[in-house]
Design a protein around this motif. Structure first.
Motif, PDB file in Angstrom:
ATOM      1  N   PRO B 115      31.078  25.567  57.270  1.00  0.00           N
ATOM      2  CA  PRO B 115      30.167  26.387  58.200  1.00  0.00           C
ATOM      3  C   PRO B 115      30.556  27.963  58.122  1.00  0.00           C
ATOM      4  CG  PRO B 115      32.013  25.513  59.451  1.00  0.00           C
ATOM      5  CD  PRO B 115      31.912  24.864  58.114  1.00  0.00           C
ATOM      6  N   LEU B 116      30.109  28.278  56.832  1.00  0.00           N
ATOM      7  CA  LEU B 116      30.298  29.947  56.654  1.00  0.00           C
ATOM      8  C   LEU B 116      28.851  30.371  56.308  1.00  0.00           C
ATOM      9  CD1 LEU B 116      33.238  29.460  53.784  1.00  0.00           C
ATOM     10  CD2 LEU B 116      33.544  30.213  56.025  1.00  0.00           C
ATOM     11  N   ALA B 117      28.987  31.554  56.249  1.00  0.00           N
ATOM     12  CA  ALA B 117      27.435  32.195  56.304  1.00  0.00           C
ATOM     13  C   ALA B 117      26.633  32.145  55.050  1.00  0.00           C
ATOM     14  CB  ALA B 117      27.663  33.764  56.553  1.00  0.00           C
ATOM     15  N   CYS B 118      27.663  31.943  53.706  1.00  0.00           N
ATOM     16  CA  CYS B 118      26.836  32.036  52.593  1.00  0.00           C
ATOM     17  C   CYS B 118      27.496  30.948  51.789  1.00  0.00           C
ATOM     18  CB  CYS B 118      27.031  33.618  52.230  1.00  0.00           C
ATOM     19  SG  CYS B 118      26.339  33.952  50.425  1.00  0.00           S
ATOM     20  N   THR B 119      26.624  30.381  50.929  1.00  0.00           N
ATOM     21  CA  THR B 119      27.143  29.393  49.672  1.00  0.00           C
ATOM     22  C   THR B 119      27.963  30.117  48.889  1.00  0.00           C
ATOM     23  OG1 THR B 119      24.733  28.446  49.855  1.00  0.00           O
ATOM     24  CG2 THR B 119      26.108  27.875  48.120  1.00  0.00           C
ATOM     25  N   ALA B 120      27.632  31.498  48.559  1.00  0.00           N
ATOM     26  CA  ALA B 120      28.599  31.964  47.407  1.00  0.00           C
ATOM     27  C   ALA B 120      29.892  32.222  47.790  1.00  0.00           C
ATOM     28  CB  ALA B 120      27.970  33.391  47.107  1.00  0.00           C
ATOM     29  N   THR B 121      30.124  32.280  49.200  1.00  0.00           N
ATOM     30  CA  THR B 121      31.380  32.307  49.756  1.00  0.00           C
ATOM     31  C   THR B 121      32.324  31.215  49.487  1.00  0.00           C
ATOM     32  OG1 THR B 121      30.831  33.854  51.644  1.00  0.00           O
ATOM     33  CG2 THR B 121      32.980  32.746  52.056  1.00  0.00           C
ATOM     34  N   LYS B 163      33.441  37.820  55.064  1.00  0.00           N
ATOM     35  CA  LYS B 163      33.623  39.415  55.223  1.00  0.00           C
ATOM     36  C   LYS B 163      34.591  39.844  54.210  1.00  0.00           C
ATOM     37  CE  LYS B 163      33.770  43.288  58.328  1.00  0.00           C
ATOM     38  NZ  LYS B 163      33.822  43.712  59.773  1.00  0.00           N
ATOM     39  N   ALA B 164      35.855  39.015  54.344  1.00  0.00           N
ATOM     40  CA  ALA B 164      37.085  39.554  53.238  1.00  0.00           C
ATOM     41  C   ALA B 164      36.535  39.379  51.940  1.00  0.00           C
ATOM     42  CB  ALA B 164      38.294  38.492  53.763  1.00  0.00           C
ATOM     43  N   ILE B 165      36.066  38.371  51.689  1.00  0.00           N
ATOM     44  CA  ILE B 165      35.377  38.097  50.347  1.00  0.00           C
ATOM     45  C   ILE B 165      34.695  39.030  49.846  1.00  0.00           C
ATOM     46  CG2 ILE B 165      34.380  36.485  48.658  1.00  0.00           C
ATOM     47  CD1 ILE B 165      35.761  34.120  50.138  1.00  0.00           C
ATOM     48  N   ALA B 166      33.480  39.676  50.672  1.00  0.00           N
ATOM     49  CA  ALA B 166      32.430  40.451  50.273  1.00  0.00           C
ATOM     50  C   ALA B 166      33.330  42.054  50.110  1.00  0.00           C
ATOM     51  CB  ALA B 166      31.663  40.718  51.415  1.00  0.00           C
ATOM     52  N   ALA B 170      33.438  43.940  46.723  1.00  0.00           N
ATOM     53  CA  ALA B 170      32.878  45.484  46.617  1.00  0.00           C
ATOM     54  C   ALA B 170      33.924  46.287  46.184  1.00  0.00           C
ATOM     55  CB  ALA B 170      32.516  45.749  47.953  1.00  0.00           C
ATOM     56  N   THR B 171      35.210  46.282  46.384  1.00  0.00           N
ATOM     57  CA  THR B 171      36.432  47.062  46.028  1.00  0.00           C
ATOM     58  C   THR B 171      36.490  46.908  44.376  1.00  0.00           C
ATOM     59  OG1 THR B 171      37.416  46.753  48.129  1.00  0.00           O
ATOM     60  CG2 THR B 171      38.678  47.563  46.248  1.00  0.00           C
ATOM     61  N   GLU B 172      36.385  45.646  44.163  1.00  0.00           N
ATOM     62  CA  GLU B 172      36.571  45.309  42.621  1.00  0.00           C
ATOM     63  C   GLU B 172      35.604  46.002  41.937  1.00  0.00           C
ATOM     64  OE1 GLU B 172      37.405  41.336  41.563  1.00  0.00           O
ATOM     65  OE2 GLU B 172      37.084  41.563  39.542  1.00  0.00           O
TER      66      GLU B 172
END
Lengths: 306, 306
Positions: B115-121, B163-166, B170-172
């Motif tokens: 139950p996460l917002a996104c498949t990519a996560t 959020k943490a993964i995004a 983004a930083t990388e």
């Protein structure tokens, strides 16, 4: 509200042990109150596991209440679950069987399925380092489930992951696998107290093949002679069991764990045809030996033809 | 045989990016030949993603061949998949939607739903340290998918993990999230080239509520006025779209990403009743504003009543 964790009806070792493992994890690691329950009396091997590891026998439930939080393990098949399963609040599913379809949830949930031999192996992977906090009985249940589902690594469903995890658990627990598995299989082979109908339904799943409904029963045993000595009354009982369960035919495979073969009972021409078309054998009597066949999932179901 | 990886029909950013990410992972990390494909033309935001990260646009396919190996991402709903999906060799499913039921497999497969917002996560979690081997475009696709599905963390579907993964991606990648998301949403809001029927079907899922079949369409935009200026012709088009698609009614929610609200078009008394019963609002005209509503999954579907 406490989440009920359960496996399939007619609980075998994995469907008895995995709910206990997962309820421990939910409660003690994730901090979500959970309790294991059973959808029927555990089989003799599962009862041995409970006794050997001093685990409480979970409560046996009939149906689930509307909106009740539940976590399903070791199956995703509504036919093997309580009648009201789709009215419950299904919180998650962990399984290693084919996707059947039929379960529905109101929102996104946690689902983890992998083509491994045993549900407990998947749980071991999810639990990870937190397993160090588990009591001995939880680790013992994991080991027992894996040895049961892999038939001590003999079943072709066994993967490297199942085996590696079982070996590491056995080392940690100080268990000699050969000795322990022999005790497990002796418990499973003690079928003296069961009626013919109970034996036919004990480890049994329904499949439709070319429009015919089969109840495909497997009895894994180290003492096949004890079962095969009852073959006449078992074959007579098949007629009633099939009629009562709405199936066309019961197929009973007696799996000889030690000799790694299955004996299929052949009560009539339908089963004779199934045996010959599915397994490429010639049937001459009322039984036929299928060398190497140990896994319903891998070696029986995918090949069934009428 | 190369495994085709695809998401749902009417591909949005996640259903365009996730197949690209997963085909990369299967091919380059697991060593299983895989290729991303699409079940339709990507939407304008997904097209922006492809262009921004220099990713090849995947081939668009119609149906799948019997026995062809496929991996399904971002849906588990047969209605959103090729007609012959259950005849294909489904190798795995990664998804973050509710379990719909209807997909079936011949054997056990890999299924991972959370139950996460996104498949990519979810993919980011599975891929783990191996992501260090991924080219910049794969990481960029992941970031774009997460920002798209979370509406830059505004949607209530957003979890701490998304959020943490995004943020770490983004930083990388050296991406300023606010600037990049504004470009993404501008691309998504450019709907000038679409007909009314195309807009109604662009991000649309069918649900049955109390026996009525609804096509629940969502248009996420930073420029709701552009869509709402077309409301009369959109409402006229709803009749044809519903008839053609076998639905009783189209519900169009225009989600204002920046103001965090949705406007529901109210063409008739049925939709008026739905709006008032489902969202506790009073409808006086042919639109109604639903403050805070951004997520079909979390804030619309669970509440729909007729």
């Amino acid at each position: 509200m406490t989440t009920q964790v359960f496996g399939h009806k007619s609980p075998d070792t994995d469907s008895t042990g995995s709910p206990i493992i997962w309820a421990w994890y939910l409660t003690h690691i994730r901090g979500e109150a959970a309790t294991p329950v059973l959808l029927g009396e555990p089989n003799t091997e599962a009862a041995f596991m409970l006794s050997h590891w001093n685990l409480d026998k979970p409560e046996i439930i009939g149906d689930v209440a509307e909106g009740a939080p539940v976590f399903i393990v070791d199956t995703n098949n509504p036919a093997e679950l309580p009648a009201s399963i789709n009215k419950a609040d299904i919180r998650g599913i962990i399984d290693h069987h084919k996707l059947v379809g039929g379960l529905e949830t109101k929102g996104p949930i946690e689902i983890r399925m992998e083509p491994l031999a045993c549900t407990a192996t998947i749980m071991h992977k999810i639990i990870g380092d937190d397993l160090s906090q588990a009591p001995r009985g939880i680790k013992g249940a994991m080991l027992t489930c894996i040895l049961s589902d892999t038939l001590e690594f003999r079943s072709p469903t066994t993967t490297d992951e199942d085996k590696a995890i079982a070996l590491s658990l056995a080392t940690e627990l100080g268990i000699d696998i050969a000795t322990f598995a022999a005790e497990m299989f002796a418990a499973k082979s003690d079928v003296s107290s069961f009626s013919d109908a109970e034996l036919l339904r004990m480890d049994s799943k329904e499949y439709t093949v070319d429009g015919k409904e089969f109840r495909v029963s497997v009895l894994e045993t180290t003492a096949p002679k004890i079962v095969l000595d009852r073959k006449d009354s078992l074959m007579a009982s098949m007629v009633d069991v099939a009629a009562e369960d709405g199936a066309d035919q019961v197929l009973l495979f007696v799996v000889d764990i030690l000799n790694e073969e299955a004996t299929l009972l052949v009560p009539n021409d339908l089963v004779k045809t199934v045996a010959e078309k599915s397994f490429g054998v010639i049937v001459t009597g009322d039984t036929v030996v299928l060398p190497g066949v140990m896994s319903r999932k891998k070696q029986i179901i995918p090949f069934l033809k009428v």
